[in-house]
Design a protein around this motif. Structure first.
Motif, PDB file in Angstrom:
ATOM      1  N   GLU A 201     -18.185   5.863  16.552  1.00  0.00           N
ATOM      2  CA  GLU A 201     -17.979   5.541  17.961  1.00  0.00           C
ATOM      3  C   GLU A 201     -16.966   4.412  18.039  1.00  0.00           C
ATOM      4  O   GLU A 201     -17.020   3.454  17.260  1.00  0.00           O
ATOM      5  N   VAL A 202     -16.026   4.549  18.960  1.00  0.00           N
ATOM      6  CA  VAL A 202     -14.953   3.560  19.109  1.00  0.00           C
ATOM      7  C   VAL A 202     -15.084   2.899  20.475  1.00  0.00           C
ATOM      8  O   VAL A 202     -15.242   3.582  21.497  1.00  0.00           O
ATOM      9  N   TYR A 203     -15.025   1.558  20.490  1.00  0.00           N
ATOM     10  CA  TYR A 203     -15.044   0.807  21.741  1.00  0.00           C
ATOM     11  C   TYR A 203     -13.630   0.304  22.038  1.00  0.00           C
ATOM     12  O   TYR A 203     -12.963  -0.252  21.161  1.00  0.00           O
ATOM     13  N   PHE A 204     -13.207   0.492  23.273  1.00  0.00           N
ATOM     14  CA  PHE A 204     -11.978  -0.124  23.770  1.00  0.00           C
ATOM     15  C   PHE A 204     -12.369  -1.199  24.774  1.00  0.00           C
ATOM     16  O   PHE A 204     -13.303  -1.016  25.560  1.00  0.00           O
ATOM     17  N   GLU A 205     -11.647  -2.332  24.774  1.00  0.00           N
ATOM     18  CA  GLU A 205     -11.965  -3.437  25.673  1.00  0.00           C
ATOM     19  C   GLU A 205     -10.725  -3.853  26.472  1.00  0.00           C
ATOM     20  O   GLU A 205     -10.236  -4.981  26.354  1.00  0.00           O
ATOM     21  N   PRO A 206     -10.202  -2.974  27.317  1.00  0.00           N
ATOM     22  CA  PRO A 206      -8.974  -3.310  28.056  1.00  0.00           C
ATOM     23  C   PRO A 206      -9.245  -4.297  29.186  1.00  0.00           C
ATOM     24  O   PRO A 206     -10.320  -4.326  29.785  1.00  0.00           O
ATOM     25  N   GLY A 207      -8.256  -5.111  29.464  1.00  0.00           N
ATOM     26  CA  GLY A 207      -8.324  -6.031  30.598  1.00  0.00           C
ATOM     27  C   GLY A 207      -7.032  -5.979  31.386  1.00  0.00           C
ATOM     28  O   GLY A 207      -6.933  -5.339  32.422  1.00  0.00           O
ATOM     29  N   ARG A 208      -5.991  -6.631  30.848  1.00  0.00           N
ATOM     30  CA  ARG A 208      -4.696  -6.699  31.529  1.00  0.00           C
ATOM     31  C   ARG A 208      -4.163  -5.313  31.918  1.00  0.00           C
ATOM     32  O   ARG A 208      -3.632  -5.122  33.012  1.00  0.00           O
ATOM     33  N   SER A 209      -4.292  -4.337  30.994  1.00  0.00           N
ATOM     34  CA  SER A 209      -3.727  -3.011  31.266  1.00  0.00           C
ATOM     35  C   SER A 209      -4.483  -2.272  32.369  1.00  0.00           C
ATOM     36  O   SER A 209      -3.987  -1.273  32.888  1.00  0.00           O
ATOM     37  N   LEU A 210      -5.674  -2.742  32.720  1.00  0.00           N
ATOM     38  CA  LEU A 210      -6.417  -2.160  33.844  1.00  0.00           C
ATOM     39  C   LEU A 210      -6.067  -2.827  35.161  1.00  0.00           C
ATOM     40  O   LEU A 210      -5.955  -2.160  36.191  1.00  0.00           O
ATOM     41  N   VAL A 211      -5.946  -4.150  35.145  1.00  0.00           N
ATOM     42  CA  VAL A 211      -5.871  -4.888  36.412  1.00  0.00           C
ATOM     43  C   VAL A 211      -4.528  -5.567  36.672  1.00  0.00           C
ATOM     44  O   VAL A 211      -4.228  -5.931  37.808  1.00  0.00           O
ATOM     45  N   GLY A 212      -3.710  -5.754  35.630  1.00  0.00           N
ATOM     46  CA  GLY A 212      -2.490  -6.547  35.784  1.00  0.00           C
ATOM     47  C   GLY A 212      -1.584  -6.064  36.889  1.00  0.00           C
ATOM     48  O   GLY A 212      -1.196  -6.821  37.783  1.00  0.00           O
ATOM     49  N   ASN A 213      -1.226  -4.790  36.835  1.00  0.00           N
ATOM     50  CA  ASN A 213      -0.308  -4.244  37.828  1.00  0.00           C
ATOM     51  C   ASN A 213      -1.025  -3.640  39.026  1.00  0.00           C
ATOM     52  O   ASN A 213      -0.424  -2.901  39.819  1.00  0.00           O
ATOM     53  N   ALA A 214      -2.296  -3.991  39.184  1.00  0.00           N
ATOM     54  CA  ALA A 214      -3.055  -3.563  40.365  1.00  0.00           C
ATOM     55  C   ALA A 214      -3.179  -4.692  41.382  1.00  0.00           C
ATOM     56  O   ALA A 214      -3.908  -4.557  42.364  1.00  0.00           O
TER      57      ALA A 214
END
Length: 420
Positions: A274-287
């Motif tokens: 199982e692989v966990y991804f922990e995105p932050g900037r790429s989700l909210v930066g340009n939103a």
């Protein structure tokens, strides 16, 4: 524009279906404005690439912790990655589940560990041997076993700003790669710990896939050694850090990035992990954008200054990292442009938001500072006793206040003067 949610109609900037100027007039400036559509599309890019695979998305709360933003992701099925008990409280208040929340961070206190264990978090990403011992003791006092993953420092350069590079030997984060196998054995022998995974996070605003692949290779080599010592590693957490376009950067497409990493796990014979991804900037930066009004235009011998009502306390990234954010007019003018430094009213020479920007602008005009959805409001402060901005969420043609503007009297409500 970096995102289709922010676009011009007849020379007027819109956020989805709402004119940005109308938001500034209704709610005042400085003003943070987020697009629900942009948040949703970014998350679905991750989720769609993970579909059908043993892969999950945990949103990095530190990038933008507004309850409405977190709730948008919770409704989409996201898990969360936190670095404090305060962020855990936000996740729960936004409707998220502790059982789908990973607790990261280099300096968790015993009180925070206790709170997270009682809430039932999914996993602790532990970053040192002393932290392992502390967590084991807290879990013992509660009669629980704490699920743990060690954050391993793979000594892989992320090719990013030194302040946001976290995977090198010189960084404060994680267990040194050379010490990791022995540390796992130590964790295995602690009665109140349950070793479940391995974790790394090499930095932020990363615009290439190769550093991730290098880190994954080192992690998987280590996993094979750990499992030969009799432990079972159920998940591999590859962290976050994928960059966005602020200016001319060309980060990989989110879906391509996720599929490339997952394919690499399969190529290495670890497709069952199982692989966990922990995105932050790429989700909210340009939103998100920060709207600000020009208070004064100040010409000078060497520099022209556009003095605006937003400042370094509202958006710290330029002063802290010399970070670039595009700055555009809310209403386009046909007049000739001049070069300006866009600066705020805070009493610091470092209070600038953009340097040498070509703008056709007049006093009273509105500007939009783009790509402000990540590490914008969350890093804002009350320096110079400035009240923090309001936050707005736009959903189609509707705009809602998701954080009210602070009032100055709130800033010293908890203070007192000495008695006579």
């Amino acid at each position: 524009m970096n995102d289709s949610a922010f676009h011009y109609v007849d020379g007027a900037l819109h956020v989805e279906g709402v004119p940005a100027a109308s938001l500034a007039e209704q709610f005042g400036t400085p003003l943070y404005v987020y697009s629900r559509d942009a948040l949703t599309r970014a998350y679905r890019a991750y989720a769609d690439a993970c579909a059908g695979r043993k892969a999950t998305v945990h949103v990095a709360v530190k990038a933008n912790s507004n309850l409405a933003v977190l709730n948008v992701f919770e409704r989409l099925g996201a898990g969360f990655d936190i670095v404090s008990s305060g962020e855990l409280a936000r996740v729960l208040a936004a409707g998220g589940k502790a059982s789908n929340t990973v607790f990261s961070g280099v300096g968790k206190s015993a009180a925070e560990m206790r709170e997270a264990l009682e809430a039932g978090v999914k996993c602790f990403n532990v970053e040192s041997i002393p932290e392992l011992h502390a967590l084991n003791e807290v879990a013992k006092s509660l009669g629980k076993k704490a699920p743990v993953s060690l954050r391993v420092n793979p000594d892989v350069g992320a090719k990013t700003h030194p302040y946001i590079s976290t995977g090198l030997k010189s960084n404060k984060f994680g267990v040194a790669f050379g010490d990791a196998r022995a540390t796992y054995r130590e964790a295995r022998d602690m009665a109140n710990l349950d070793v479940v995974g391995i974790d790394c996070h090499i930095g932020s605003q990363i615009t290439e896939v190769s550093p991730y692949l290098d880190a994954v290779d080192k992690l998987l080599d280590l996993v094979e050694q750990i499992e030969s010592d009799g432990m079972s590693i159920r998940h591999v957490d590859v962290g976050g850090g994928l960059g966005i376009t602020y200016d001319d950067e060309t980060p990989p497409d989110i879906g391509d990035f996720v599929r490339t990493l997952l394919a690499h796990f399969e190529e290495r014979g670890h497709g069952q992990r199982e692989v966990y991804f922990e995105p932050g900037r790429s989700l909210v930066g340009n939103a998100g954008v920060l709207l600000t009004r020009v208070e004064y235009l100040k010409p000078g011998e060497e520099k022209n200054f556009a003095i605006v009502d937003a400042a370094m306390n509202d958006l710290a990234r330029p002063a802290m990292y010399e970070a670039f954010h595009r700055i555009v007019p809310v209403i386009e003018r046909k007049a000739s442009a001049r070069l300006y430094d866009v600066v705020g009213p805070v009493c610091e020479s470092g209070d600038w938001l953009g340097r040498d920007r070509e703008l056709a602008v007049e006093q009273g005009d509105l500007l939009a500072i783009l790509s402000a959805g990540a590490y914008g409001f969350v890093m804002s402060s009350n320096y110079n006793t400035r009240a923090r901005a309001a936050e707005i969420m736009v959903d189609g043609e509707r705009a809602r206040v998701v954080r009210e503007r602070e009032e100055v009297k709130q800033l010293f409500a908890g203070e007192s003067i000495l008695p006579d």
